[in-house]
Scaffold this motif. Structure first.
Motif, PDB file in Angstrom:
ATOM      1  N   ASN A   1      -0.132   5.047   9.236  1.00  0.00           N
ATOM      2  CA  ASN A   1      -0.575   5.198  10.628  1.00  0.00           C
ATOM      3  C   ASN A   1      -0.589   3.852  11.340  1.00  0.00           C
ATOM      4  OD1 ASN A   1      -0.944   7.989  11.036  1.00  0.00           O
ATOM      5  ND2 ASN A   1      -2.817   7.922   9.830  1.00  0.00           N
ATOM      6  N   LYS A   2      -0.879   2.776  10.611  1.00  0.00           N
ATOM      7  CA  LYS A   2      -0.858   1.442  11.204  1.00  0.00           C
ATOM      8  C   LYS A   2       0.579   1.022  11.542  1.00  0.00           C
ATOM      9  CE  LYS A   2      -3.066  -2.903  10.903  1.00  0.00           C
ATOM     10  NZ  LYS A   2      -4.158  -3.048  11.807  1.00  0.00           N
TER      11      LYS A   2
ATOM     12  N   ARG B   1       0.826  -1.204   0.000  1.00  0.00           N
ATOM     13  CA  ARG B   1       0.000   0.000   0.000  1.00  0.00           C
ATOM     14  C   ARG B   1       0.863   1.258   0.000  1.00  0.00           C
ATOM     15  NH1 ARG B   1      -3.481  -1.391   5.144  1.00  0.00           N
ATOM     16  NH2 ARG B   1      -1.399  -2.044   5.751  1.00  0.00           N
TER      17      ARG B   1
ATOM     18  N   ALA C   1      -5.651   8.019   0.740  1.00  0.00           N
ATOM     19  CA  ALA C   1      -6.263   7.441   1.942  1.00  0.00           C
ATOM     20  C   ALA C   1      -5.665   6.089   2.340  1.00  0.00           C
ATOM     21  CB  ALA C   1      -7.767   7.338   1.761  1.00  0.00           C
ATOM     22  N   PRO C   2      -5.489   5.112   1.423  1.00  0.00           N
ATOM     23  CA  PRO C   2      -4.899   3.838   1.852  1.00  0.00           C
ATOM     24  C   PRO C   2      -3.452   3.966   2.302  1.00  0.00           C
ATOM     25  CG  PRO C   2      -5.660   3.697  -0.431  1.00  0.00           C
ATOM     26  CD  PRO C   2      -5.929   5.063   0.045  1.00  0.00           C
TER      27      PRO C   2
ATOM     28  N   LYS D   1      -3.502   5.416   5.827  1.00  0.00           N
ATOM     29  CA  LYS D   1      -3.961   4.382   6.752  1.00  0.00           C
ATOM     30  C   LYS D   1      -2.850   3.367   7.037  1.00  0.00           C
ATOM     31  CE  LYS D   1      -7.698   1.059   7.396  1.00  0.00           C
ATOM     32  NZ  LYS D   1      -8.878   0.436   6.804  1.00  0.00           N
TER      33      LYS D   1
END
Length: 123
Positions: free
Chosen positions: A69-70, A28, A62-63, A66
């Motif tokens: 942040n993960k 990603r 957005a992905p 995400k």
């Protein structure tokens, strides 16, 4: 912490972040153009907000945000290890809309009808 050292530490941290993100194997995050545009660190090194710009991705930013942040715990550990600091800030990744905004402004400027004469000069 003095502001001079604080700014230097933020720049060093940004450099390390760029290297760590480049080495990540998450699909990603890889692919497309990902740029760390700005890093804001609180004076007590508790939190750092990382602004990223993503271009060339089908799903948009957005992905990528995400996924980053993960993986922020891993990024925090790597930054503290590489910079030899005891307390690394918590990283929060957000999308920087500056490039998209600049492209929108350029598009609007191109649509304007610009003539070579000013209306005041015509009188």
């Amino acid at each position: 912490m003095p502001t001079k050292n604080h700014g230097r530490m933020a720049q060093d941290m940004k450099r390390e972040l760029i290297a760590i993100i480049g080495e990540m194997k998450d699909p990603r995050v890889n692919g497309g153009l990902l740029t760390v545009t700005r890093l804001d660190v609180t004076p007590d090194l508790d939190q750092a907000k990382v602004y990223i710009s993503v271009m060339g991705r089908e799903g948009g930013p957005a992905p990528v945000v995400k996924a980053l942040n993960k993986a922020s715990g891993h990024v925090r550990t790597e930054v503290s290890r590489r910079m030899h600091i005891r307390k690394a800030p918590r990283f929060v990744f957000v999308t920087d809309e500056g490039a998209a905004y600049a492209a929108h402004i350029n598009e609007l400027l191109e649509k304007l009808d610009v003539s070579g004469q000013d209306s005041d000069d015509a009188e």
